[in-house]
Write an enzyme that holds these catalytic residues in place. Sequence first.
Site, short mmCIF file in Angstrom:
data_model
loop_
_atom_site.label_atom_id
_atom_site.label_comp_id
_atom_site.label_asym_id
_atom_site.label_seq_id
_atom_site.Cartn_x
_atom_site.Cartn_y
_atom_site.Cartn_z
N ALA A 35 33.77 47.39 46.31
CA ALA A 35 35.17 47.61 46.66
C ALA A 35 35.31 47.97 48.14
O ALA A 35 36.22 47.48 48.82
CB ALA A 35 35.76 48.71 45.78
N GLN B 16 33.01 49.03 36.50
CA GLN B 16 33.61 50.35 36.36
C GLN B 16 33.85 51.01 37.71
O GLN B 16 32.99 51.00 38.58
CB GLN B 16 32.69 51.23 35.52
CG GLN B 16 33.26 52.56 35.14
CD GLN B 16 32.34 53.34 34.24
OE1 GLN B 16 31.20 52.95 33.98
NE2 GLN B 16 32.82 54.47 33.74
N THR C 219 27.41 50.76 42.66
CA THR C 219 27.51 49.37 43.09
C THR C 219 28.96 48.91 43.14
O THR C 219 29.37 48.19 44.06
CB THR C 219 26.67 48.45 42.18
OG1 THR C 219 25.32 48.95 42.17
CG2 THR C 219 26.66 47.02 42.67
N CYS C 220 29.76 49.33 42.17
CA CYS C 220 31.18 48.94 42.16
C CYS C 220 31.92 49.55 43.35
O CYS C 220 32.79 48.91 43.95
CB CYS C 220 31.84 49.34 40.85
SG CYS C 220 31.17 48.44 39.42
N THR C 221 31.56 50.77 43.70
CA THR C 221 32.17 51.42 44.87
C THR C 221 31.77 50.68 46.14
O THR C 221 32.61 50.39 47.00
CB THR C 221 31.75 52.90 44.95
OG1 THR C 221 32.22 53.56 43.77
CG2 THR C 221 32.31 53.57 46.18
#
Length: 156
Positions: free
Chosen positions: A50, A40, A45-47
């Site tokens: 990326a 998401q 963690t996804c940020t």
Amino acid sequence: MSELQPGMKAPGFTLQADDGRTVSLDDFLGKKVVLYFYPQDMTPTCTEQACQFRDRLAAFRAAGAEVVGISPDPPARHARFRDKYGLTFPLLSDPDHAAAEAYGAWQLKKMYGREYMGIVRSTFLIDEKGIIAAIWRNVRLKGHLDEVLAELAKME
């Protein structure tokens, strides 16, 4: 369907990108692709993941690879995520998780005793002919990009 393995043809997909255009895996034939599935936009963690790809994008491109991220988020959310963090690679929307299922990244997950279906953080290295060269499942971020770049170097 059996689990994907290196040497198998990468499953095709056509998905909408953060900028509204339609992107297919076939668009990348002739280039290596680092395809990563993440749960998401805007989560810690996804940020971080990326932004790591953003910060090392020049190294991936120098190795002849394009980076592509896929999550179930809608294109408008991807656009906000892209703009907020200065991401310069495509983020693709997989709202029905068909691509994630084809790659085996949509799985049963458990958190705080609750079970649910969701994205398991996964990365696929795909060669110029659309063949899977390497797979990383249940990715932990520390050192992951170094592993992917090392695998890309072996493909030269």
